[in-house]
Scaffold this motif. Sequence first.
Motif, PDB file in Angstrom:
ATOM      1  N   PHE A  80       4.558 -17.365 -36.236  1.00 56.29           N
ATOM      2  CA  PHE A  80       5.779 -16.993 -35.528  1.00 56.29           C
ATOM      3  C   PHE A  80       5.876 -15.476 -35.309  1.00 56.29           C
ATOM      4  O   PHE A  80       6.960 -14.923 -35.238  1.00 56.29           O
ATOM      5  N   THR A  81       4.727 -14.820 -35.171  1.00 53.47           N
ATOM      6  CA  THR A  81       4.726 -13.381 -34.912  1.00 53.47           C
ATOM      7  C   THR A  81       4.473 -13.061 -33.445  1.00 53.47           C
ATOM      8  O   THR A  81       4.708 -11.935 -33.007  1.00 53.47           O
ATOM      9  N   THR A  82       3.967 -14.029 -32.679  1.00 53.98           N
ATOM     10  CA  THR A  82       3.680 -13.826 -31.259  1.00 53.98           C
ATOM     11  C   THR A  82       4.328 -14.932 -30.444  1.00 53.98           C
ATOM     12  O   THR A  82       4.096 -16.118 -30.701  1.00 53.98           O
ATOM     13  N   HIS A  83       5.140 -14.538 -29.482  1.00 52.53           N
ATOM     14  CA  HIS A  83       5.769 -15.487 -28.567  1.00 52.53           C
ATOM     15  C   HIS A  83       4.886 -15.642 -27.336  1.00 52.53           C
ATOM     16  O   HIS A  83       4.429 -14.652 -26.763  1.00 52.53           O
ATOM     17  N   HIS A  84       4.633 -16.897 -26.919  1.00 52.71           N
ATOM     18  CA  HIS A  84       3.779 -17.143 -25.752  1.00 52.71           C
ATOM     19  C   HIS A  84       4.585 -17.524 -24.508  1.00 52.71           C
ATOM     20  O   HIS A  84       4.339 -16.989 -23.432  1.00 52.71           O
ATOM     21  N   GLN A  85       5.512 -18.452 -24.648  1.00 59.12           N
ATOM     22  CA  GLN A  85       6.310 -18.837 -23.492  1.00 59.12           C
ATOM     23  C   GLN A  85       7.553 -19.605 -23.922  1.00 59.12           C
ATOM     24  O   GLN A  85       7.612 -20.159 -25.023  1.00 59.12           O
ATOM     25  N   THR A  86       8.542 -19.623 -23.034  1.00 56.80           N
ATOM     26  CA  THR A  86       9.771 -20.389 -23.235  1.00 56.80           C
ATOM     27  C   THR A  86      10.013 -21.225 -21.989  1.00 56.80           C
ATOM     28  O   THR A  86       9.823 -20.745 -20.868  1.00 56.80           O
ATOM     29  N   ASN A  87      10.410 -22.474 -22.185  1.00 52.74           N
ATOM     30  CA  ASN A  87      10.750 -23.373 -21.085  1.00 52.74           C
ATOM     31  C   ASN A  87      12.220 -23.765 -21.205  1.00 52.74           C
ATOM     32  O   ASN A  87      12.660 -24.165 -22.285  1.00 52.74           O
ATOM     33  N   PHE A  88      12.925 -23.669 -20.107  1.00 55.11           N
ATOM     34  CA  PHE A  88      14.310 -24.137 -20.052  1.00 55.11           C
ATOM     35  C   PHE A  88      14.409 -25.176 -18.957  1.00 55.11           C
ATOM     36  O   PHE A  88      13.879 -24.989 -17.857  1.00 55.11           O
ATOM     37  N   GLY A  89      15.075 -26.290 -19.243  1.00 59.01           N
ATOM     38  CA  GLY A  89      15.206 -27.336 -18.249  1.00 59.01           C
ATOM     39  C   GLY A  89      16.599 -27.921 -18.201  1.00 59.01           C
ATOM     40  O   GLY A  89      17.319 -27.948 -19.207  1.00 59.01           O
TER      41      GLY A  89
END
Length: 199
Positions: free
Chosen positions: A135-144
């Motif tokens: 949980f040190t690197t964020h790759h992507q977020t999806n919102f739907g």
Amino acid sequence: LLLLFSTFTFGQDVWGGVSVATPDNLNAITSNPAGLGIQRGYQSGYYFPFESNFTIYKSKRFKGFGYDLKYEFIDGEFPDTFNPEDGNLGFGAKIFNNAFAGIKWNKHHFMHVGFLYRPINQVSFGLTSQFNEQFTTHHQTNFGIALRPFNNHILTMGTDIEIFDNDSTSIFPHLTLQPVDGISVNFQSNADFDDFKIK
């Protein structure tokens, strides 16, 4: 038990999931682990796509837990049962009325956190974020967001937005038709409608 054979080109979610806002069945494991908190009883399935390498997808969910596995038979060799090509293990739970949260671990060292909120039966909001295992690197977020105008699963439509760590975004409108229980056709496109998928 669900068995699927298909000649369509499918996306990453072989169980027909097109939105993080509609993780209703086995697709919760791949699209949004918060959907595992919705009580659906015991579900399991196998999927055999027509690909150059013989491939088997196996999925199961029960009591808030779920997993899926992908096995490829490369050069006709039987794969190692304990070392699938890909795999996910997830858990979801209800956090308050009509709201769910979940977490998923992926074999390739990714973690997914998901949330799902359905204030009324016709509207559903979903959110997932992908990180590395620490949980040190964020790759992507999806919102739907998904809408069911007839208050049932016959027609579902909506849009998902992917936000990547470099601040680029992609928009994916989607439509699902389910004329009878157990049979559905899912359509997804990009915002320009030049990359169309049937799931």
